[in-house]
Design a protein around this motif. Structure first.
Motif, PDB file in Angstrom:
ATOM      1  N   HIS A  13       0.782  -1.175   0.062  1.00 36.51           N
ATOM      2  CA  HIS A  13       0.084   0.115  -0.054  1.00 36.51           C
ATOM      3  C   HIS A  13       0.896   1.163   0.009  1.00 36.51           C
ATOM      4  O   HIS A  13       0.617   2.128  -0.571  1.00 36.51           O
ATOM      5  CB  HIS A  13      -0.768   0.147   1.256  1.00 36.51           C
ATOM      6  CG  HIS A  13      -1.682   1.326   1.381  1.00 36.51           C
ATOM      7  ND1 HIS A  13      -2.795   1.653   0.484  1.00 36.51           N
ATOM      8  CD2 HIS A  13      -1.647   2.301   2.178  1.00 36.51           C
ATOM      9  CE1 HIS A  13      -3.280   2.798   0.839  1.00 36.51           C
ATOM     10  NE2 HIS A  13      -2.567   3.144   1.943  1.00 36.51           N
ATOM     11  N   GLU A  14       2.050   1.162   0.841  1.00 36.15           N
ATOM     12  CA  GLU A  14       2.845   2.470   0.903  1.00 36.15           C
ATOM     13  C   GLU A  14       3.492   2.611  -0.412  1.00 36.15           C
ATOM     14  O   GLU A  14       3.655   3.899  -1.068  1.00 36.15           O
ATOM     15  CB  GLU A  14       3.926   2.341   1.835  1.00 36.15           C
ATOM     16  CG  GLU A  14       3.127   2.322   3.421  1.00 36.15           C
ATOM     17  CD  GLU A  14       4.110   2.203   4.405  1.00 36.15           C
ATOM     18  OE1 GLU A  14       5.471   1.968   3.971  1.00 36.15           O
ATOM     19  OE2 GLU A  14       3.786   1.981   5.569  1.00 36.15           O
ATOM     20  N   SER A  15       4.041   1.567  -1.185  1.00 30.15           N
ATOM     21  CA  SER A  15       4.424   1.818  -2.423  1.00 30.15           C
ATOM     22  C   SER A  15       3.420   2.359  -3.327  1.00 30.15           C
ATOM     23  O   SER A  15       3.861   3.027  -4.333  1.00 30.15           O
ATOM     24  CB  SER A  15       4.888   0.321  -2.876  1.00 30.15           C
ATOM     25  OG  SER A  15       5.278   0.276  -4.196  1.00 30.15           O
ATOM     26  N   THR A  16       2.284   1.864  -3.289  1.00 33.76           N
ATOM     27  CA  THR A  16       1.115   2.325  -4.189  1.00 33.76           C
ATOM     28  C   THR A  16       0.990   3.783  -4.004  1.00 33.76           C
ATOM     29  O   THR A  16       0.997   4.610  -4.946  1.00 33.76           O
ATOM     30  CB  THR A  16      -0.017   1.506  -4.192  1.00 33.76           C
ATOM     31  OG1 THR A  16       0.049   0.263  -4.364  1.00 33.76           O
ATOM     32  CG2 THR A  16      -1.093   2.203  -5.103  1.00 33.76           C
ATOM     33  N   VAL A  17       0.873   4.065  -2.794  1.00 31.88           N
ATOM     34  CA  VAL A  17       0.646   5.555  -2.649  1.00 31.88           C
ATOM     35  C   VAL A  17       1.763   6.514  -2.997  1.00 31.88           C
ATOM     36  O   VAL A  17       1.555   7.666  -3.684  1.00 31.88           O
ATOM     37  CB  VAL A  17       0.364   5.778  -0.817  1.00 31.88           C
ATOM     38  CG1 VAL A  17       0.523   7.116  -0.447  1.00 31.88           C
ATOM     39  CG2 VAL A  17      -0.820   5.032  -0.298  1.00 31.88           C
ATOM     40  N   ARG A  18       3.077   6.139  -2.614  1.00 32.39           N
ATOM     41  CA  ARG A  18       4.166   6.683  -3.072  1.00 32.39           C
ATOM     42  C   ARG A  18       4.234   6.973  -4.548  1.00 32.39           C
ATOM     43  O   ARG A  18       4.385   7.970  -5.129  1.00 32.39           O
ATOM     44  CB  ARG A  18       5.342   6.013  -2.569  1.00 32.39           C
ATOM     45  CG  ARG A  18       6.689   7.030  -2.410  1.00 32.39           C
ATOM     46  CD  ARG A  18       7.892   6.417  -1.683  1.00 32.39           C
ATOM     47  NE  ARG A  18       7.483   5.469  -0.653  1.00 32.39           N
ATOM     48  CZ  ARG A  18       8.115   4.305  -0.078  1.00 32.39           C
ATOM     49  NH1 ARG A  18       8.950   3.821  -0.756  1.00 32.39           N
ATOM     50  NH2 ARG A  18       7.315   3.441   0.444  1.00 32.39           N
ATOM     51  N   LYS A  19       3.972   5.879  -5.366  1.00 37.67           N
ATOM     52  CA  LYS A  19       3.787   6.071  -6.719  1.00 37.67           C
ATOM     53  C   LYS A  19       2.782   6.946  -7.125  1.00 37.67           C
ATOM     54  O   LYS A  19       2.857   7.707  -7.935  1.00 37.67           O
ATOM     55  CB  LYS A  19       3.610   4.704  -7.340  1.00 37.67           C
ATOM     56  CG  LYS A  19       4.561   3.764  -7.456  1.00 37.67           C
ATOM     57  CD  LYS A  19       4.338   2.308  -8.157  1.00 37.67           C
ATOM     58  CE  LYS A  19       5.426   1.390  -7.789  1.00 37.67           C
ATOM     59  NZ  LYS A  19       5.160   0.120  -8.468  1.00 37.67           N
ATOM     60  N   SER A  20       1.711   7.049  -6.612  1.00 38.78           N
ATOM     61  CA  SER A  20       0.493   8.122  -6.564  1.00 38.78           C
ATOM     62  C   SER A  20       1.078   9.477  -6.772  1.00 38.78           C
ATOM     63  O   SER A  20       0.999  10.323  -7.361  1.00 38.78           O
ATOM     64  CB  SER A  20      -0.520   7.777  -6.165  1.00 38.78           C
ATOM     65  OG  SER A  20      -1.473   8.769  -5.977  1.00 38.78           O
ATOM     66  N   HIS A  21       1.912   9.579  -5.407  1.00 37.88           N
ATOM     67  CA  HIS A  21       2.497  10.918  -5.235  1.00 37.88           C
ATOM     68  C   HIS A  21       3.504  11.435  -6.297  1.00 37.88           C
ATOM     69  O   HIS A  21       3.496  12.506  -6.517  1.00 37.88           O
ATOM     70  CB  HIS A  21       2.943  10.980  -3.904  1.00 37.88           C
ATOM     71  CG  HIS A  21       1.977  10.722  -2.936  1.00 37.88           C
ATOM     72  ND1 HIS A  21       2.421  10.420  -1.421  1.00 37.88           N
ATOM     73  CD2 HIS A  21       0.520  10.859  -2.612  1.00 37.88           C
ATOM     74  CE1 HIS A  21       1.160  10.224  -0.927  1.00 37.88           C
ATOM     75  NE2 HIS A  21      -0.012  10.660  -1.489  1.00 37.88           N
ATOM     76  N   ALA A  22       4.226  10.332  -6.661  1.00 37.18           N
ATOM     77  CA  ALA A  22       5.239  10.653  -7.697  1.00 37.18           C
ATOM     78  C   ALA A  22       4.560  11.471  -8.937  1.00 37.18           C
ATOM     79  O   ALA A  22       4.916  12.068  -9.527  1.00 37.18           O
ATOM     80  CB  ALA A  22       6.282   9.530  -7.850  1.00 37.18           C
ATOM     81  N   TRP A  23       3.536  10.480  -9.356  1.00 38.32           N
ATOM     82  CA  TRP A  23       2.721  10.994 -10.560  1.00 38.32           C
ATOM     83  C   TRP A  23       2.260  12.503 -10.366  1.00 38.32           C
ATOM     84  O   TRP A  23       2.319  13.044 -11.345  1.00 38.32           O
ATOM     85  CB  TRP A  23       1.769   9.796 -11.098  1.00 38.32           C
ATOM     86  CG  TRP A  23       2.223   8.529 -11.498  1.00 38.32           C
ATOM     87  CD1 TRP A  23       2.201   7.565 -11.245  1.00 38.32           C
ATOM     88  CD2 TRP A  23       2.810   8.620 -12.735  1.00 38.32           C
ATOM     89  NE1 TRP A  23       2.941   6.604 -12.075  1.00 38.32           N
ATOM     90  CE2 TRP A  23       3.288   7.462 -13.059  1.00 38.32           C
ATOM     91  CE3 TRP A  23       3.186   9.681 -13.877  1.00 38.32           C
ATOM     92  CZ2 TRP A  23       4.005   6.944 -14.381  1.00 38.32           C
ATOM     93  CZ3 TRP A  23       3.800   9.205 -15.148  1.00 38.32           C
ATOM     94  CH2 TRP A  23       4.067   8.031 -15.347  1.00 38.32           C
TER      95      TRP A  23
END
Length: 90
Positions: A13-23
């Motif tokens: 979940h943290e990885s997915t959230v981080r990717k979303s923030h990067a986008w």
């Protein structure tokens, strides 16, 4: 007896959230720099003076993506409607 495999959902979940923030950061950066390669190079390699010489990538990984977004919005505001000049001209 077979047991279910233990999965750490938080890490995923943290990885997915981080990717979303990067986008989100890269999308905002696109308003300033139209060249995708230059945006990614900036995101990964260029320290932001106003944010203690950390890169956008480092800040996003630390959960400070909102600081990067605020910085980018300030740059966009300073540039006015001319958002296609790129990072090199700011």
């Amino acid at each position: 007896m077979r047991y279910a495999r233990i999965v750490d959902f938080r890490a995923n979940h943290e990885s997915t959230v981080r990717k979303s923030h990067a986008w989100q950061v890269l999308r905002e950066a696109a308003r300033i720099e139209p060249d995708e390669g230059a945006r990614i190079a900036w995101y990964r390699d260029d320290p932001i003076v106003a944010l203690h010489m950390l890169t956008a990538e480092t800040l996003v990984a630390a959960g400070r993506y909102e600081d990067v977004l605020a910085f980018l919005r300030g740059v966009t505001c300073d540039l006015g409607t001319e958002t296609t000049r790129g990072f090199g001209s700011y």
